[in-house]
Design a protein around this motif. Structure first.
Motif, PDB file in Angstrom:
ATOM      1  N   ALA A  82       0.819  -1.163   0.008  1.00 29.90           N
ATOM      2  CA  ALA A  82       0.125  -0.116  -0.016  1.00 29.90           C
ATOM      3  C   ALA A  82       0.618   1.301  -0.057  1.00 29.90           C
ATOM      4  O   ALA A  82       0.692   2.204  -0.857  1.00 29.90           O
ATOM      5  N   ARG A  86       1.152   4.129  -2.612  1.00 27.27           N
ATOM      6  CA  ARG A  86       0.499   5.622  -2.521  1.00 27.27           C
ATOM      7  C   ARG A  86       1.545   6.515  -3.086  1.00 27.27           C
ATOM      8  O   ARG A  86       1.724   7.483  -3.702  1.00 27.27           O
ATOM      9  N   PHE A 114      -2.448  -6.511  -3.675  1.00 21.54           N
ATOM     10  CA  PHE A 114      -3.542  -6.402  -4.516  1.00 21.54           C
ATOM     11  C   PHE A 114      -3.569  -7.306  -5.412  1.00 21.54           C
ATOM     12  O   PHE A 114      -3.029  -7.485  -6.498  1.00 21.54           O
ATOM     13  N   GLU A 119      -9.386  -4.077  -5.443  1.00 19.64           N
ATOM     14  CA  GLU A 119      -8.928  -3.902  -4.371  1.00 19.64           C
ATOM     15  C   GLU A 119      -8.183  -2.664  -4.129  1.00 19.64           C
ATOM     16  O   GLU A 119      -8.249  -2.140  -3.147  1.00 19.64           O
ATOM     17  N   LEU A 120      -7.534  -2.504  -5.250  1.00 19.75           N
ATOM     18  CA  LEU A 120      -6.755  -1.145  -5.120  1.00 19.75           C
ATOM     19  C   LEU A 120      -7.755   0.095  -5.188  1.00 19.75           C
ATOM     20  O   LEU A 120      -7.442   0.990  -4.443  1.00 19.75           O
ATOM     21  N   ARG A 122     -10.546   0.425  -3.888  1.00 24.57           N
ATOM     22  CA  ARG A 122     -11.156   0.454  -2.528  1.00 24.57           C
ATOM     23  C   ARG A 122     -10.410   0.961  -1.282  1.00 24.57           C
ATOM     24  O   ARG A 122     -10.686   1.327  -0.113  1.00 24.57           O
ATOM     25  N   THR A 123      -9.088   1.096  -1.505  1.00 23.43           N
ATOM     26  CA  THR A 123      -8.097   1.382  -0.380  1.00 23.43           C
ATOM     27  C   THR A 123      -8.328   3.186  -0.283  1.00 23.43           C
ATOM     28  O   THR A 123      -8.038   3.853   0.589  1.00 23.43           O
ATOM     29  N   LEU A 125      -6.968   5.294  -1.902  1.00 21.24           N
ATOM     30  CA  LEU A 125      -5.640   6.033  -2.203  1.00 21.24           C
ATOM     31  C   LEU A 125      -5.675   6.903  -3.428  1.00 21.24           C
ATOM     32  O   LEU A 125      -4.990   8.063  -3.497  1.00 21.24           O
TER      33      LEU A 125
END
Length: 293
Positions: A82, A86, A114, A119-120, A122-123, A125
């Motif tokens: 993560a 970012r 991920f 999935e990415l 939903r973070t 970011l």
């Protein structure tokens, strides 16, 4: 309800609009040949296996320096963590990207946490790093490794999450060679309540041999057979594919079915940036004389 068949002059005008608004997908190594593109045209930059994150950041900055609007791909399965995601998203935004295209990726085992673009997404970011919009992938002829019901469910999940979290999504489709198949896919999305902008993928001028190979790799079955049928002889197979016919079919479908909008064009520059830019310039000036492919 569909309109009657559009007249040729209306199709010509619709082709011009599609070409004027078209985004282009271009390899990072070909960005130097993109200087002649119209300012602010969106250029999508794929994150290919031979590029590391720093090279993607540099390519994004270079596109912005050329006056273009870079949309770099972000491949979820290539992100080690993560924090790495970012850092990459933050740098891409700082270097001039106002949107990214989220891609799951083909790595058998992900490099980090991920497994998918969802999935990415939903973070959160993307929003944290300053992005208000992003693209996700669509597949008019399905995906070679993902069943259609799964694709449909995941797209709805992405759209619902984005709506509830203030992120504007658009859909970029895999390239296709059959206008009718594209129209059916787009109409199916609209019927399912998908209202976001659709960018229809079309292969730009490319050697036919290369295009057939790419089509097989991407699982493009029915329209690939349609392309072979149009080409006919082995002599034509040795030539260059021209996307004119499928673009005219898309323009006509857009006129006949206004509910397909918002819909635009996304050109894959598989044959290189210079031939694609030259073809785009000629065709935008004289859409009625576009070669029939």
């Amino acid at each position: 309800m569909n309109r009657s068949t559009p007249i040729a002059s209306d199709v010509d005008a619709a082709v011009r609009r599609l070409l004027a608004q078209a985004s282009i997908e271009i390899a990072a190594r070909d960005l130097g040949d993109a200087a002649g593109l119209a300012k602010a045209r969106q250029v999508f930059i794929p994150w290919t296996p031979n590029l590391d994150a720093s090279a993607m950041i540099a390519a994004t900055a270079r596109a912005r320096e050329l006056g273009l609007a870079p949309v770099p791909h972000v491949v979820a399965r290539r992100l080690a963590s993560a924090p790495a995601a970012r850092d990459l998203l933050g740098e891409l935004h700082r270097r001039g990207a106002e949107a990214v295209l989220l891609v799951g990726g083909d790595l058998r085992e992900p490099a980090g946490p991920f497994h998918s673009s969802y999935e990415l997404l939903r973070t959160g970011l993307l929003q944290e790093c300053g992005f208000a919009q992003a693209g996700v992938c669509g597949y008019p002829e399905g995906h070679p490794r993902i069943a259609d019901p799964v694709l449909q469910e995941e797209l709805q999940l992405k759209l619902a999450w984005a709506r509830s979290h203030g992120l504007r999504l658009f859909v970029v489709s895999q390239f296709c060679f059959e206008g009718a198949a594209i129209a059916r896919w787009a109409a199916g999305l609209r019927a399912a309540g998908v209202e976001v902008a659709l960018r229809i993928g079309v292969a730009g001028p490319t050697s036919v041999a290369r295009l057939l190979k790419l089509g097989v790799q991407c699982g493009i079955g029915n329209s690939l057979r349609a392309l072979k049928g149009r080409l006919g002889s082995l002599t034509r197979l040795a030539g260059t594919h021209d996307p004119a016919e499928v673009i005219r079919e898309i323009a006509a479908a857009r006129l006949a079915q206004p509910a397909l909008d918002p819909l635009s064009l996304h050109l894959f520059a598989f044959g290189g940036m210079t031939p694609t830019a030259q073809w785009l310039s000629r065709s935008a000036e004289e859409p009625a004389n576009m070669a029939s492919g």
